[in-house]
Design an enzyme around this catalytic site. Structure first.
Site, short mmCIF file in Angstrom:
data_model
loop_
_atom_site.label_atom_id
_atom_site.label_comp_id
_atom_site.label_asym_id
_atom_site.label_seq_id
_atom_site.Cartn_x
_atom_site.Cartn_y
_atom_site.Cartn_z
N LYS A 181 40.92 50.48 36.27
CA LYS A 181 42.27 50.58 36.80
C LYS A 181 43.00 49.30 36.46
CE LYS A 181 44.02 49.84 40.96
NZ LYS A 181 45.37 49.26 40.62
N GLU A 256 34.81 39.79 42.97
CA GLU A 256 35.20 38.45 42.56
C GLU A 256 36.53 38.19 43.24
OE1 GLU A 256 37.07 35.63 41.40
OE2 GLU A 256 37.42 36.64 39.48
N CYS A 289 42.13 32.14 40.35
CA CYS A 289 41.34 32.05 41.58
C CYS A 289 40.47 30.81 41.65
CB CYS A 289 40.47 33.32 41.73
SG CYS A 289 39.53 33.72 40.25
N GLU A 388 44.32 30.59 50.50
CA GLU A 388 44.62 30.67 49.06
C GLU A 388 46.09 30.95 48.87
OE1 GLU A 388 42.72 32.70 45.10
OE2 GLU A 388 43.05 34.00 46.83
#
Length: 483
Positions: A181, A256, A289, A388
């Protein structure tokens, strides 16, 4: 769409061809550079489309599963070459949407994706099992590694070509098929990767690509015929995928997820090199990330370090708005207005939690640009330290002792990456072992290589990608006992 240098597809790619979605939902994608509409007719996959992709994958598995290892290797190597040959096209299809610089989108990312397929092509006949012969009882015991079957991937918007390859390459190398996707915010390069797979010789159904939002993700996570799903994205969504996978058929899950990587600069470090590498938090305009966004500098060198990093950040800021089609452009906007707004909320919060060194505001009167931002001396528990941000924001603080900085670096629920700078080899070994992160770099910021496992500790993820270690994530062992 005739005004584009390369055509864009707004459809799904299933069983070797572009097909219309079975639903009526359409997505509008706008340029992150100037807000202009790239397409208002991107078809959004629904549950029915996922079912069609699974049916196609089941047919593809029957064919791909019969390919001998050397034949699989040949196809993967050809695919790598074709990806590289189409690098300009692939990069362009990202630049028109997210404003990614040509050097990244049309050079580094397609090259890295190609290298991942080359790397795993070498494992098609080398992921050996084991044999346990015995003389005393007359039995031969064999351990086989067998593919899982139909696998799925949900890819990120920041580096879609690389995340596609990190998941698809090991999966197909060991005999699986994959439904990917693409990110609904940056889908066009991923769709083309499906098309190129057919040209490389993959049977239809081996690599299907869908463009969809939450409904497609839920359908993939909960589908009873999908045996494995790999996701790159936020912690919150990762948890939902794991729950859906558990509640359906206990499918394997690789996650992840987010990061808040610490950077530790010790007093004996090469300060200039540490400054240069610390500025890499600006890669992808901070939308990565594993980028180092919590910077801890020994108090004895902090003034020199901060001055150097501030200069580099402001030099980067001076290039905002440069033409992303120019090969020399390194800066970029936030890739989506939603991400721009999220980052600005963090920045405004940060102004109440720490001293602003530079940046702290949007740039220009159009597009999704934000000036890269540095904060200093945050309050205890500051959100700009604990959460984050996924943007061009770094927070600097000072430390006195090794034990203190290691404890502060580990005081987070994230554990994807970490970096340290020192000339003391004993300290490098000691601190790298103490840091709670899946990847630790010493005197460099090169955290990615196809041969090295990639993934996080704690809430930064489950499982690993890359390296020979990932092959176990896409296979299951079978014990065979022969008399």
């Amino acid at each position: 769409m005739s005004h584009f240098k390369f055509p864009i597809s707004t459809k799904q790619f299933i069983h070797g061809e572009y097909v219309d979605s079975k639903g009526s939902e359409r997505l509008t994608l706008r340029s992150a550079v100037d807000g202009s509409t790239v397409s208002d007719d991107v078809q959004c996959a629904n549950t029915q489309d996922v079912n069609a992709a699974v049916e196609s994958a089941a047919e593809g598995l029957k064919v791909w599963g019969k390919f001998a290892p050397d034949k699989r290797r040949e196809v993967l190597l050809k695919y790598a070459d074709i990806i590289q040959e189409n690098a300009e096209r692939l990069g362009y299809l990202e630049t028109i949407v997210v404003g990614k610089g040509k050097l990244s989108g049309a050079v580094w990312e397609p090259l890295t994706a190609a290298e991942l397929f080359r790397f795993f092509a070498g494992y098609t006949d080398k992921f050996e099992g084991a044999a346990h012969p015995t003389d005393h009882d007359g039995f031969m015991r064999i351990v086989r590694h067998e593919p899982l079957g139909i696998c799925a991937a949900i890819n990120a918007f920041n580096s879609p070509m690389i995340t596609f390859a990190m998941k698809a390459a090991p999966a197909v190398a060991v005999g699986n098929v994959m439904i990917s996707k693409a990110s609904e915010m940056n889908p066009f390069s991923t769709i083309v990767l499906g098309e190129l797979a057919i040209k490389a010789g993959f049977p239809p159904g081996t690599l299907n690509v869908l463009v969809g939002a939450a409904e497609a993700g839920v359908a993939l996570s909960s589908h009873m015929k999908i045996r494995k799903i790999s996701f790159t994205g936020s912690v919150a969504v990762g948890k939902k995928i794991q729950i859906a996978a558990t509640n359906s058929n206990l499918k394997r899950v690789t996650l992840e997820l987010g990061g808040k990587s610490p950077v530790l600069v010790f007093p004996d470090a090469d300060v200039d090199k540490a400054v240069e590498n610390a500025s890499y938090f600006l890669q992808l305009n901070g939308q990565g990330c594993i980028l180092g966004t919590r910077i801890y500098v020994h108090e004895s060198i902090s003034e020199r370090f901060i001055a150097g990093l501030k200069a580099r950040v402001e030099d980067y800021a001076s290039t905002l708005g440069a033409d992303p089609m120019d090969a020399t452009t390194m800066s970029s906007p936030m890739y989506h207005e939603r991400q721009r707004d999220t980052v600005m909320r963090f920045i405004e919060q940060g102004k109440t939690e720490a001293e602003l060194i530079t940046g702290g505001e949007t740039w220009g009167d159009q597009g999704c640009y934000i000036k890269p931002t540095l904060f200093f001396k945050p309050k205890s528990g500051a959100e700009i330290v604990t959460k984050e941000i996924f943007g061009p924001v770094a927070v600097i603080d000072t430390f006195k002792t090794e034990a203190e900085v290691v404890a502060r670096a580990n005081d987070t629920e994230y554990g994807l990456g970490a970096a340290l700078y020192t000339k003391d080899l004993s300290r490098a070994m000691r601190v790298s072992a103490a840091l709670e992160a899946g990847t630790v770099t010493v005197n460099n910021a090169r955290s990615f290589h196809p041969a090295m496992p990639f993934g996080g500790f704690k809430s930064s993820g489950i499982g690993r990608e890359n390296g020979k270690y990932v092959l176990s994530e896409y296979t299951q062992t079978k014990s065979v006992i022969i008399k």
